[in-house]
Structure formats: C-alpha cells, structure tokens
Design a protein around this motif. Structure first.
Motif, PDB file in Angstrom:
ATOM      1  N   TRP A   1       9.246   3.222  -2.116  1.00 25.49           N
ATOM      2  CA  TRP A   1       9.141   4.549  -2.721  1.00 25.49           C
ATOM      3  C   TRP A   1       8.805   5.609  -1.678  1.00 25.49           C
ATOM      4  N   GLY A   2       7.887   5.279  -0.752  1.00 28.13           N
ATOM      5  CA  GLY A   2       7.227   6.316   0.048  1.00 28.13           C
ATOM      6  C   GLY A   2       7.924   6.725   1.319  1.00 28.13           C
TER       7      GLY A   2
ATOM      8  N   SER B   1       8.937   9.157   4.069  1.00 30.85           N
ATOM      9  CA  SER B   1       8.302  10.428   4.442  1.00 30.85           C
ATOM     10  C   SER B   1       9.269  11.600   4.280  1.00 30.85           C
TER      11      SER B   1
ATOM     12  N   PRO C   1      10.774  11.048  -0.497  1.00 23.29           N
ATOM     13  CA  PRO C   1      10.037  10.185  -1.433  1.00 23.29           C
ATOM     14  C   PRO C   1      10.876   9.882  -2.676  1.00 23.29           C
TER      15      PRO C   1
ATOM     16  N   ASP D   1       7.254  -0.792  -5.563  1.00 21.80           N
ATOM     17  CA  ASP D   1       6.932   0.226  -6.561  1.00 21.80           C
ATOM     18  C   ASP D   1       7.430  -0.192  -7.942  1.00 21.80           C
TER      19      ASP D   1
END
Length: 251
Positions: free
Chosen positions: A17-18, A20, A23, A58
């Motif tokens: 998910w993350g 940079s 997102p 996620d």
C-alpha cells in the motif's frame, strides 16, 4: 501441473500500500479495474506457471484481490523489499520449487516473458536466478540516466554487473554490442531465495541501491534473457493515465 521433473513454479505479485510516490497504487483504477488486477489477469495467460498469488501487506488490497478471484497471501508491513515479502509468502506455498517475482505495477507485462523466465529456471536446475533486459542503442539518452539500470553479461548470458552508470563504457565502438536496460522481473530457485534474504545488504548493493548486486557479490548465477517487452511500470498517477490510454488503444 504443467511442468515436469518435480518443478512447481509459482508466480508472485508483491503489492504494498505505502508507495511514497503513489500511496494505494495497487488499487488505483485503470480502465475500471484495480492496477494489480490488470497484472494478475495478464499473468493468468501464462502457460508455465503452476500457481499464481498476490503477496500484500494491506487488508484493503487483500480484500480487493480476493474479490476478483486471486489467491492472496497477507504478509508483514515491515519488509524493506518485495523480495523479502515474497520470501515470507513462500511459507504458504510449500510445494513451490521456483518463484517468478512479477512486478505488481506492470499492467502490460508480456505473459510470454514470464513463461520464458519460468521455463529457463525449470530447464537449468542449478541456476540461482533469471531476469530480463531490453537492448538499447548506445546513443539512447536512457544510457546516461541513473534511474535506468544497466546490465552487462558474459558470453553465455550470465550477468556480470548491474549499474546505474553507463555500462559498458565504450572507449572503442563495437558493432552490434547494445547496452542492456535491466527489466525488474526475477525468477529464483526456492532454496536460493530463502538464503538470499538472510544475507545482509552487500557493499555494492548499498552503493548502487540495487539488491541484485547482493546476489552477484555472494557468487550467485543470474541468467539474463534479452527481451523486446518494454512494458512500462506505473509509478505515478500520470503514468497510470498513459497506461489507460495504451489499454484503450489496444481494444
């Protein structure tokens, strides 16, 4: 099972998910479907994969992938790389002998390239890894771009070195010698991958920020397959729009 000789080849799409820069990228809709679904559907066309799974950190990606019919494996959010995520996912895939690490953000990936990597690993049981590279004209501006990773190979196609620098340096012109742009898709023997993730980041890996150098520095053999597949990855919303345009043009 399509492969013989006791091999069981699993394609794994790491999807986190993350990002940079973007997102939630795996669930970004392109032509009405999540990005990761496009990649999964392309890989479903592969003939050399015995199994296909998505490895994610996620629950939103997990639920979306289950909804479109994928096998999904939930992994830790703390992995530094997709390779580490895949290594954890292997615990849920006890029959896997070989793994193809397919970037979860390449919705136009060529299934034939995935099959070629899988077949190469099955045919050479002592090979540690395989990857792919696109030939470039040495005059192409991408050769000078540090965001474009280059690779040079031995005469038998094994990787000698990967770099963000121009590689090789042409002190003398050599007719027919291209520059190879590395394409970020990998296949591994299971035993090698499990060993690889226990090694600390190596000096050249840290210098270039290229984890495949950890494999070379530890003596691994990496076969590099030349390919004309130049399918773009999606790293920004603008690139997602471009892929949507390409998908629309193909229909």
């Amino acid at each position: 099972m399509l492969n013989s000789g006791g091999t069981h080849i699993v394609g794994i799409l790491p999807a986190r998910w993350g990002s940079s820069r973007f997102p939630g990228k795996p669930l970004h809709l392109i032509a009405g479907k999540p990005l990761v679904q496009h990649v999964w559907e392309r890989c479903r066309q592969c003939r050399q994969l015995d199994e296909l799974a998505i490895a994610t950190d996620d629950s939103r990606i997990y639920e979306a992938a289950e909804a479109f019919g994928a096998r999904v494996i939930l992994t830790s959010p703390d992995h530094p790389t997709g390779t580490d995520r895949i290594a954890e996912a292997l615990a849920s895939l006890p029959s896997a002998t070989h793994i193809v690490n397919i970037q979860g953000d390449e919705p136009l990936i060529d299934p034939e390239l995935v099959d070629e990597l899988a077949a190469t690993m099955a045919a050479h049981p002592r090979l540690d890894m395989a990857t792919a590279a696109n030939p470039l004209d040495p005059a192409d501006p991408a050769v000078q771009d540090p965001n474009v990773v280059k690779v040079v190979t031995a005469l038998d196609g094994r990787a000698l070195y990967f770099s963000r620098s121009p590689l090789p340096y042409f002190r003398n012109p050599v007719d027919g010698l291209p520059v190879y742009r590395h394409k970020g898709i990998y296949a591994y023997r299971r035993e090698f991958l499990e060993k690889f993730v226990t090694w600390p980041p190596s000096p050249l890996e840290r210098a270039e920020s290229l984890e495949q150098l950890r494999a070379l520095e530890n003596g691994a053999s990496i076969q590099v397959l030349p390919t004309l597949d130049t399918s773009p990855g999606v790293d920004t919303p603008e690139q997602a729009l471009e892929v949507e345009r390409l998908l629309s043009a193909a229909h």
